[in-house]
Design an enzyme around this catalytic site. Structure first.
Site, mmCIF file in Angstrom:
data_model
loop_
_atom_site.group_PDB
_atom_site.id
_atom_site.type_symbol
_atom_site.label_atom_id
_atom_site.label_comp_id
_atom_site.label_asym_id
_atom_site.label_seq_id
_atom_site.Cartn_x
_atom_site.Cartn_y
_atom_site.Cartn_z
ATOM 1 N N ASP B 143 -1.936 0.239 -4.510
ATOM 2 C CA ASP B 143 -3.400 0.210 -4.406
ATOM 3 C C ASP B 143 -3.970 0.731 -5.716
ATOM 4 O OD1 ASP B 143 -2.501 -0.195 -1.794
ATOM 5 O OD2 ASP B 143 -4.240 0.813 -0.913
ATOM 6 N N LYS B 208 -9.881 -4.513 -1.788
ATOM 7 C CA LYS B 208 -10.051 -3.362 -0.892
ATOM 8 C C LYS B 208 -11.383 -2.697 -1.209
ATOM 9 C CE LYS B 208 -7.767 1.143 -0.157
ATOM 10 N NZ LYS B 208 -6.588 1.968 -0.438
ATOM 11 N N LYS B 244 -8.770 -5.449 2.689
ATOM 12 C CA LYS B 244 -8.534 -4.130 3.283
ATOM 13 C C LYS B 244 -9.780 -3.257 3.179
ATOM 14 C CE LYS B 244 -5.757 0.102 2.769
ATOM 15 N NZ LYS B 244 -4.652 0.757 2.066
#
Lengths: 504, 312
Positions: B143, B208, B244
């Site tokens: 991430d 995300k 996400k």
């Protein structure tokens, strides 16, 4: 940023590589279970007329059935008022006006109207279920729109009742007397509130006729009038068909008549009243244009167009039934519109997840089917929601016609169903020209990022309401009404009140 | 010389279009009125469990804490019909502990927030070294945060170049690009940043919402803006990018609303944990509570559920 475009071209689109076109799958992987609203609508088996504060049987003894359009079952028997009943209703109204309501100070009238609003809020779920069963609209609309908005109209006008000295600056106002009102079946309770609240606040007494397919919530509201202790005869409700409506509109006692319904019937009423001294307000049909420019935020415009035409199955006089879309984005817009359409849920109106419910009556379903048939015959391209429809009940698939030209009948006639006609335009002038090229003029929508364009459009569009970057927004403080054959007079706001008084 | 920031934004908006905030908020309000009952509720709750990236991102994280997080990830509750979560999400220093706890042969993936999370304010070579170290220690997913400073000053090329560098450093690991929506401020910017990232991502990589370290995290509104960006990009290029939302999703009810947004915007192909994840920790126990309630008809006392890592 030339590199951005380079990156794009370095990644050839699926189309160029000859792969199948990417598409979204809106299938049944996660199907929602039925979620019916279960509040008891507390219906009676038989509803009488509401005259002089009491439920009374019609003189003729005749009743007709009210049908649930979602499953064609009988909900209740409704009294069929004849001329004698309408006479009795007007006599009761006149008596109430002369003895109580007309003389009552505004601040006292306000208390009754507030009470009605609060009692309606108390029984909101029950009224929402009754409205949905009687008219076929999705429960989420009757629950989140019709009933709260009806209560809001009573609240708003209750607030005016003791401030009428300020409604027309420099002038005093006086009530008209007894008014006759006929309302349609698309928003039965809300139209009732639109008609009753300003008339009551001004000190008028009322004889009102709901539509024959949707009388139940009006008669349930009569129960609230009794609970609120509203003086007998202030509001009288007569139910029935066109003959009853004609008697209400033509009665000699009525100082004013107010009608919401089709342009066709509106014209008949106006003809029959020519030469009398009755005041009139008419809220009639529409064929509104939703105009989308190429700089509009497309997904939100798509949402607005969907809301504009599929709200209440398109049974909305101000429904955005014509989509005028700027040519550069027409293809993209139509594709996005179809994608959005596919996730609408059509079915049981009592299910909390239903987006589009049942068509109000068999008759209306026939009208929609006939006009859609004409659309196909005239060569427009049709896209329909792929859902299965229940065999019982009156349902119609949300429908989009593209390649429609201004001469097509589906671009000119009010369909009053979930049917959208898509027309393209190239310039602002052409958009205005096409939007105004209709006998109607109730509402319009403009979608653009450019503020100056909104202002220009709103002055050039001949429509009573112009929404900018939104659609179907209502508020009791905002006047609503039409241009041209969409009628005259306003409902809501200060302007709406002025249609129920004399200036003295 | 690079073009002025406003020109960069103008050009990008002309390509990808803008977003109307009020319109988005009206759209997502409709998701919140959906009524999910019975079997569809159980399906949705289990689906949400399988999408959780069970997260702990705190300065006080220890190997022991991460181990217990991994146990929770492997068996969220006694009921064997409840799936494992999708992944655990930890700082790079904790990856090797997570790998030890989970073992090599496990369905639960290890995600790590590399690239000087949450600010991203470290030299690129430091950030890349961090990514490589995390992957070497056994991370399956990385991430990363985008360079918000570069984005806001219109240096889109720099933003994309950094994403590409991290993507290449990931090797086979899946990349999740954190836009940090609260620092982008407008829906227009969120859409723009989504496109910049997607244009350099591989199929199956993620975008995300946030780090969970700022005031505003995932909302239905910014989730919707990103879902629509993914949809438009997919229909245009055929490249499916995953999504996400992270931070702020604490209740099962919220999670179901996010899933309804996925169902009605991207459709069935995004209703699985290769295409949609929740970055959350306390969410998991609320999902379990609701599943137990559906199974037994009553809410269970909180001490019947093993403690989750309470991070965001």
């Amino acid at each position: 940023m030339p590199t951005l475009t380079e990156k794009k071209s370095a990644r050839p689109t699926a189309r160029a590589q000859g792969r199948p076109l990417p598409e979204l799958i809106f299938g049944d992987l996660w199907e929602f279970d039925p979620a019916p609203e279960t509040a008891d609508p507390r219906l009676r088996a038989r509803y009488d007329l509401f005259i002089g504060g009491q439920f009374v049987a019609p003189a003729s003894g005749k009743y007709f059935d009210s049908i649930n359009p979602a499953n064609e079952s009988k909900l209740a028997e409704i009294a069929w008022a004849g001329a004698a009943d309408v006479d009795a209703a007007y006599a009761a109204a006149q008596k109430a006006y002369d003895t109580v309501w007309g003389k009552m100070p505004g601040r006292e009238r306000a208390k009754y109207i507030y009470r009605i609003a609060r009692l309606l809020q108390d029984r909101a779920r029950e009224f929402a279920v009754a409205e949905t069963m009687d008219g076929g609209k999705p429960i989420k609309e009757s629950r989140d729109f019709d009933v709260p908005m009806a209560a809001a109209h009573f609240f708003y006008h209750a607030g005016w009742a003791d401030k009428l000295d300020y409604v027309a600056p420099g002038r005093r106002v006086a009530p008209l007397g007894v008014v006759g009102q006929v309302i349609p079946w698309n928003f039965p309770l809300l139209m009732l509130a639109w008609k009753l609240a300003p008339a009551l606040a001004m000190g008028n007494c009322i004889v009102i006729k709901p539509a024959e397919t949707t009388s139940i919530t009006a008669l349930k509201l009569a129960e609230i009038f009794q609970d609120a202790g509203l003086p007998a005869g202030v509001v009288n409700i007569v139910t029935g068909f066109g003959d009853t409506g004609a008697a209400v509109m033509g009665h000699a006692t009525a100082a004013k008549v107010a009608f919401t319904g089709s342009t066709e019937v509106g014209k008949i009423i106006m003809r029959s009243l020519a030469g009398t001294d009755k005041r009139m307000t008419m809220e009639l049909g529409g064929k509104a244009a939703n105009i989308v420019f190429d700089d509009a935020p497309i997904d939100q415009a798509v949402e607005g167009v969907v809301n504009g035409i599929f709200f209440n199955q398109g049974h909305v006089c101000c429904a955005g039934s014509r989509l005028l879309v700027h040519e550069p984005i027409a293809k993209t817009f139509l594709a996005k519109l179809k994608t959005r359409l596919r996730v609408l849920r059509i079915g049981d109106p009592l299910d909390k997840n239903t987006d589009v419910g049942a068509i109000n009556s068999k008759e209306q379903l026939g009208t929609i089917e006939r006009l859609v048939g004409i659309g196909i015959k005239e060569g427009a391209e049709m896209f329909q929601h792929p859902c299965k429809l229940s065999a019982k009940g009156y349902y119609f698939r949300p429908t989009i016609f593209s390649n429609v030209s201004m001469s097509h009948r589906i671009a000119r006639e009010e369909i009053f169903g979930p049917v959208l006609s898509v027309i393209t335009f190239r310039t602002l002038d052409e958009a205005v020209e096409k939007a105004n090229n209709t006998a109607y003029g109730l509402s319009a929508g403009v979608w653009t990022d450019k503020g100056s364009r909104i202002l220009k459009m709103s002055t050039e569009l001949k429509a009573g309401v112009v929404w900018a970057n939104t659609y179907n927004k209502f508020d009791p403080t905002s006047p609503f009404g039409g241009y041209k054959e969409s009628g005259f007079g306003r409902e809501g706001g200060r302007q709406g009140l002025l249609d129920y008084c004399r200036l003295v | 010389m690079s073009p002025p920031a406003h020109a960069s934004f103008r050009r990008l908006f002309n390509e990808i279009g803008t977003v109307d905030q009020i319109g988005i908020e009206e759209r997502v309000a409709k998701f919140t009125t959906r009524s999910i009952k019975k079997g569809s509720k159980v399906f949705g709750l289990k689906l949400a469990v399988s999408m959780v990236d069970l997260t702990t991102l705190e300065g006080k994280d220890t190997p022991g804490k991460v181990e217990s997080l991994c146990q929770k990830a492997l068996s969220p509750h006694d009921d064997p019909s409840i799936p494992t979560v999708a992944a655990v999400c930890v700082y790079p220093a904790m990856v090797k502990h997570a790998r030890r706890a989970l073992g090599e042969d496990t369905a639960v993936r290890i995600a790590s927030v590399a690239t000087a999370f949450p600010s991203g304010q470290a030299p690129l070579r430091t950030r890349l070294a961090e990514v490589k170290a995390a992957v070497a220690d056994g991370a399956d997913e990385i991430d990363m945060v985008i360079n918000r400073g570069a984005f806001l000053s219109g240096e889109f090329q720099l933003v994309q170049d950094e994403i590409v560098a991290v993507r290449d450093a990931c090797g086979a690991a899946t990349l999740k690009v954190i836009l940090e929506v609260s620092e982008l401020e407008t829906f227009d910017h969120i859409r723009a940043a989504s496109f910049l990232a997607m244009r350099v991502l591989r199929p199956g990589d993620f975008i995300k919402t946030s780090t969970g370290k700022t005031t505003l995290n995932a909302t239905l509104g910014n989730n919707q803006v990103m879902l629509e960006a993914i949809r438009d990009f997919y229909l245009d290029t055929g490249t499916p990018v995953a999504m996400k939302p992270a931070g702020g999703i604490r209740t099962a009810k919220q999670a179901l609303q996010f899933l309804i947004a996925v169902k009605e915007t991207l459709g069935d192909e995004w209703l699985n944990n290769t295409r949609y994840r929740f970055g959350a920790s306390s969410l998991l126990n609320d999902l379990l509570r609701q599943l137990e309630k559906e199974r037994t008809g009553a809410y269970q006392a909180p001490y019947y559920f093993s403690e989750a890592a309470e991070s965001y």
